[in-house]
Structures are given as structure tokens and as C-alpha cells.
Design an enzyme around this catalytic site. Structure first.
Site, PDB file in Angstrom:
ATOM      1  N   ASP A  64       1.321   0.606   1.396  1.00 33.97           N
ATOM      2  CA  ASP A  64       2.806   0.758   1.570  1.00 33.97           C
ATOM      3  C   ASP A  64       3.656  -0.102   0.763  1.00 33.97           C
ATOM      4  OD1 ASP A  64       2.177   0.580   5.412  1.00 33.97           O
ATOM      5  OD2 ASP A  64       1.801   2.200   3.613  1.00 33.97           O
ATOM      6  N   GLU A  83       6.798   9.401   4.925  1.00 34.35           N
ATOM      7  CA  GLU A  83       6.636   9.768   6.474  1.00 34.35           C
ATOM      8  C   GLU A  83       7.701   9.173   7.181  1.00 34.35           C
ATOM      9  OE1 GLU A  83       2.749   8.265   7.988  1.00 34.35           O
ATOM     10  OE2 GLU A  83       3.262   6.282   7.058  1.00 34.35           O
TER      11      GLU A  83
HETATM   12  O1  F6P Z   1       0.119   0.700   6.681  1.00 33.86           O
HETATM   13  C1  F6P Z   1      -0.886   1.537   5.914  1.00 33.86           C
HETATM   14  C2  F6P Z   1      -0.828   2.953   6.728  1.00 33.86           C
HETATM   15  O2  F6P Z   1      -1.738   3.934   6.015  1.00 33.86           O
HETATM   16  C3  F6P Z   1       0.772   3.541   6.874  1.00 33.86           C
HETATM   17  O3  F6P Z   1       1.134   4.127   5.569  1.00 33.86           O
HETATM   18  C4  F6P Z   1       0.615   4.556   7.825  1.00 33.86           C
HETATM   19  O4  F6P Z   1       1.983   4.796   8.471  1.00 33.86           O
HETATM   20  C5  F6P Z   1      -0.429   3.867   8.930  1.00 33.86           C
HETATM   21  O5  F6P Z   1      -1.111   2.986   8.056  1.00 33.86           O
HETATM   22  C6  F6P Z   1      -1.151   4.740   9.722  1.00 33.86           C
HETATM   23  O6  F6P Z   1      -1.833   3.796  10.558  1.00 33.86           O
HETATM   24  P1  F6P Z   1      -3.306   4.381  11.383  1.00 33.86           P
HETATM   25  O7  F6P Z   1      -4.238   3.837  10.229  1.00 33.86           O
HETATM   26  O8  F6P Z   1      -3.468   3.173  12.397  1.00 33.86           O
HETATM   27  O9  F6P Z   1      -3.059   5.734  11.835  1.00 33.86           O
END
Ligand code: F6P
Length: 373
Positions: free
Chosen positions: A134, A229
Site C-alpha cells: 500500500d 479499493e
Molecule cells: O495491506 C495490504 C493489503 O493487501 C491491502 O491492500 C488490502 O486492503 C488488505 O491487505 C487485504 O487484507 P487481507 O490480506 O487480510 O485480506
């Protein structure tokens, strides 16, 4: 005296984690330091699940995605065990000392920085490295994982151009980034997206449709929309701010509940906002619209050269700090240097895209719509 280093990876996985583990391990080995891995984030040190890291285990991992230690989003002070939340901070402190650690190195994003600070405040020697696709960790120019994800998302936008112009379609591609727009902005510019929507710049759907119609009037009857997102419409943003304020200033239980219900309703609406945007744009422009959610593709596979270089540099700088016994810091990337920043200045803060960031100006300058003007 031989120093004992503990290391863990926490939060979402990202390319470059193994490169960073390898760098800390190989740099430490040249000073006869021992390195001990803990599995699956903070849970590993809470439950004392160790993985010895030596030349053999560190060999060949520079180019592999994910993390050989495993990861989790577990928090030291709120860890689900047996269906109940437990504060495992004391257990972590106990295992830190039981393993005779001189320092615990935590590789992670914003949440990890906060958890690491908590452990520092319990008296542990902590150093963190900034990891996340991110790129939203404060006080560092960039985090490892970002460059690889940027390449993946850009490649995806390149590929999506094929079906967009072949079928005269609007292709909407949702890009990760949690509540930050760095990945969508960077890959949107690099991939030549016609519209880039960011969490930091709430958008007006009618202005997006107008930008697409203007392209069609010039003979470009296809468009690529790169949407982060976490993006929101102006209406959603205003309604959310209003409900948040109502909740904060509510004087009665009824008002507080009404505000909370409104916030829950808005969160529910937001869940499929990208699919909803597709339906709306098709209705407003008359162009067929398709949606692609890139999701976890952006976190997979071998790290880019830039991420390998950054992760290796930060890992090496981490060991230099251990030699100097300089703890309680994050090793930040700053103008190609790796510098220690106090954890207090990092934890609890996010680095979001400033609306006047040079990349925003660049996008506007080349005619990209950000859905706000
Ligand atoms: O922080 C990295 C990330 O890929 C974000 O871009 C995304 O919103 C989140 O992790 C998704 O979280 P998880 O892997 O817990 O579904």
C-alpha cells in the site's frame, strides 16, 4: 558477546519480505549474531513457535514471494485463542526473555508499527522495517512490496487495454491499497488509465461519465478506469462524515445508535462499490462495462529488483543499528538512505496521497480524470 535477534513478519504478505529476512540474517551472520524466526506474526512469539534461520534456510529466498516465516494480523494485546480474545503481551515479553533475545525485528505495515510500539513500551528492544504494497507507512519514502505491486497493476492495465478497445468497452480495474491511493495513482499513470479514482479525492460519478463521454465524442469509444479499493463518491464521503460527527456528538443513546446504524449501512453499501460503479457507468454512457478486481495478484510472486534492493538495504541497515544498540526505531527509506525514525513518530499515522502531490498534478496534466472536476 553473541547477540540474539528475533524476527517476525506481520500483516498482509508482500513481495520483498523474504529478501528482508535474508538480508537481516546474512548481515547478522557476519557479526556472529544468532537469528531466530517466529512464525505467523506476533502469534508466533506469543506461542513461542520458533524457526531457526541459518545459511541453509536463508539460501534461495531472495526471489521468492510471501514469507518463509508465515504471517498473521494478530495483535499482541487482542489475540483470538480458543474463541476468546486474550492479551498476550506478557507472554510475548516472557518468550522474548526466555529466548535470550537482544532485539525483536518486526517486518510489517502500519498495524505492525503500532503493535511494535506497544512491545517497546513494555521494555523490549524493537526495530521495525516498513513493508506493505500500500505504501501507506508514515515517515518513509517508500515501503518494500510497493514497487512489485505497482508493476503487477500496471501490467494488468496494459493487458486490459486489449479488450477495452477491441470491444469498445469501459474496463474498470480495482486496485489494492487499503485506504491509500498510491498503487492506483502510480499504476494508473504508468498504465495510461483514462480515469483514476482515489480514496483521497472523493469522486462524482456524473463527472466520470462526462469524461468518458467526451472521449467517445473524440472517437475513443473505450476507457480504462483505475479505481483504488478504498475510493468513495462525494455523496458517500459527505454522508459518512455527517454520520461520524453525529455519532461523536450524540447526546442520547437513541441518537448514538441511529448514527452507528447509518455508519453500518454506509459500510455495507461500500462493499461492492466497484461493481456498482460499473452498472452506473454503463447506464450513464451507454458503453458496455466490465470490472476486474486485481486483489491478491498484487501481492504475489517474485519481488521486483527495486524491492529486492530496498529490502536488502533496510535489512542491512537494521543490523548496523543492532550493533550500535539503537532500538525503538523503524528503518525508513529516505532519499536512497536507510535512516532510523523513532517508532512514536510512525505508529498510528498513515501516509496518504496529498491532493496536490506531483503525481496527481501529472495525471491531470496528461488529461486523466480524477472524477472531481
Ligand atoms: O495491506 C495490504 C493489503 O493487501 C491491502 O491492500 C488490502 O486492503 C488488505 O491487505 C487485504 O487484507 P487481507 O490480506 O487480510 O485480506
Amino acid at each position: 558477546m553473541t547477540k540474539h535477534i528475533g524476527i517476525l513478519t506481520a500483516g498482509g504478505d508482500s513481495p520483498g519480505l523474504n529478501a528482508a529476512i535474508r538480508s537481516v540474517g546474512k548481515s547478522a551472520a557476519s557479526y556472529d549474531m544468532q537469528i531466530l524466526g517466529f512464525r505467523d506474526g506476533f502469534r508466533g512469539i506469543a506461542e513461542n513457535r520458533v524457526q531457526r534461520l541459518d545459511g541453509e534456510t536463508l539460501s534461495g529466498i531472495l526471489t521468492t514471494g510471501g514469507t518463509i516465516l508465515g504471517t498473521s494480523r494478530d495483535k499482541p494485546h487482542k489475540m483470538m485463542i480458543g474463541g476468546k480474545l486474550h492479551d498476550m503481551t506478557d507472554a510475548i515479553v516472557e518468550n522474548y526473555h526466555a529466548n535470550h533475545l537482544d532485539v525483536l525485528v518486526c517486518l510489517g505495515g502500519g498495524g505492525t508499527q503500532k503493535n511494535a510500539l506497544r512491545l517497546m513500551e513494555k521494555g523490549l528492544n524493537i526495530i521495525t522495517l516498513p513493508k506493505t504494497i500500500d505504501n501507506d507507512v508514515a515517515m518513509t519514502d517508500v515501503t518494500f512490496g510497493f514497487d512489485t505491486a505497482l508493476g503487477i497493476a500496471t501490467d494488468a492495465i496494459d493487458r486490459l487495454h486489449s479488450t477495452a478497445h477491441s470491444h469498445h468497452r469501459i474496463i474498470i480495474v480495482e486496485i489494492m491499497g487499503h485506504r491509500a491511493g498510491w498503487l492506483a495513482l502510480g499504476s494508473g499513470i504508468a498504465g495510461g488509465a483514462d480515469v483514476i479514482l482515489l480514496p483521497e479525492i472523493p469522486y462524482d460519478i456524473d463527472l466520470v461519465a462526462e469524461a468518458i463521454r467526451k472521449r467517445a465524442q473524440k472517437g475513443k469509444n473505450f476507457s480504462i478506469v483505475a479505481i483504488a479499493e478504498g475510493s468513495v463518491t462525494k455523496d458517500h464521503h459527505d454522508a459518512y462524515e455527517k454520520a461520524l460527527s453525529a455519532k461523536e456528538y450524540a447526546t442520547s443513546k437513541e441518537d448514538k445508535k441511529a448514527a452507528k446504524d447509518k455508519l453500518d449501512e454506509l459500510a455495507k453499501q461500500q462493499r461492492n462499490h466497484t461493481m456498482h460503479l460499473g452498472t452506473q457507468l454503463e447506464a450513464l454512457t451507454g458503453l458496455e462495462t466490465r470490472v476486474t478486481i486485481l486483489g491478491y495478484l498484487q501481492r504475489g510472486g517474485t519481488p521486483s529488483a527495486a524491492d529486492r534492493l530496498l529490502a536488502t538495504q533496510l535489512g542491512s541497515a537494521c543490523v548496523n543499528l543492532i550493533i550500535k544498540e539503537q532500538y525503538g526505531v523503524m528503518v525508513a527509506a529516505r532519499n536512497n538512505e536507510a535512516i532510523p525514525v523513532p517508532l512514536q513518530e510512525v505508529a498510528g499515522r498513515k501516509k496518504l496521497v496529498p491532493p496536490d502531490h506531483p503525481w496527481v498534478e501529472t495525471a491531470r496534466h496528461v488529461g486523466t480524470s480524477l472524477g472531481d472536476l
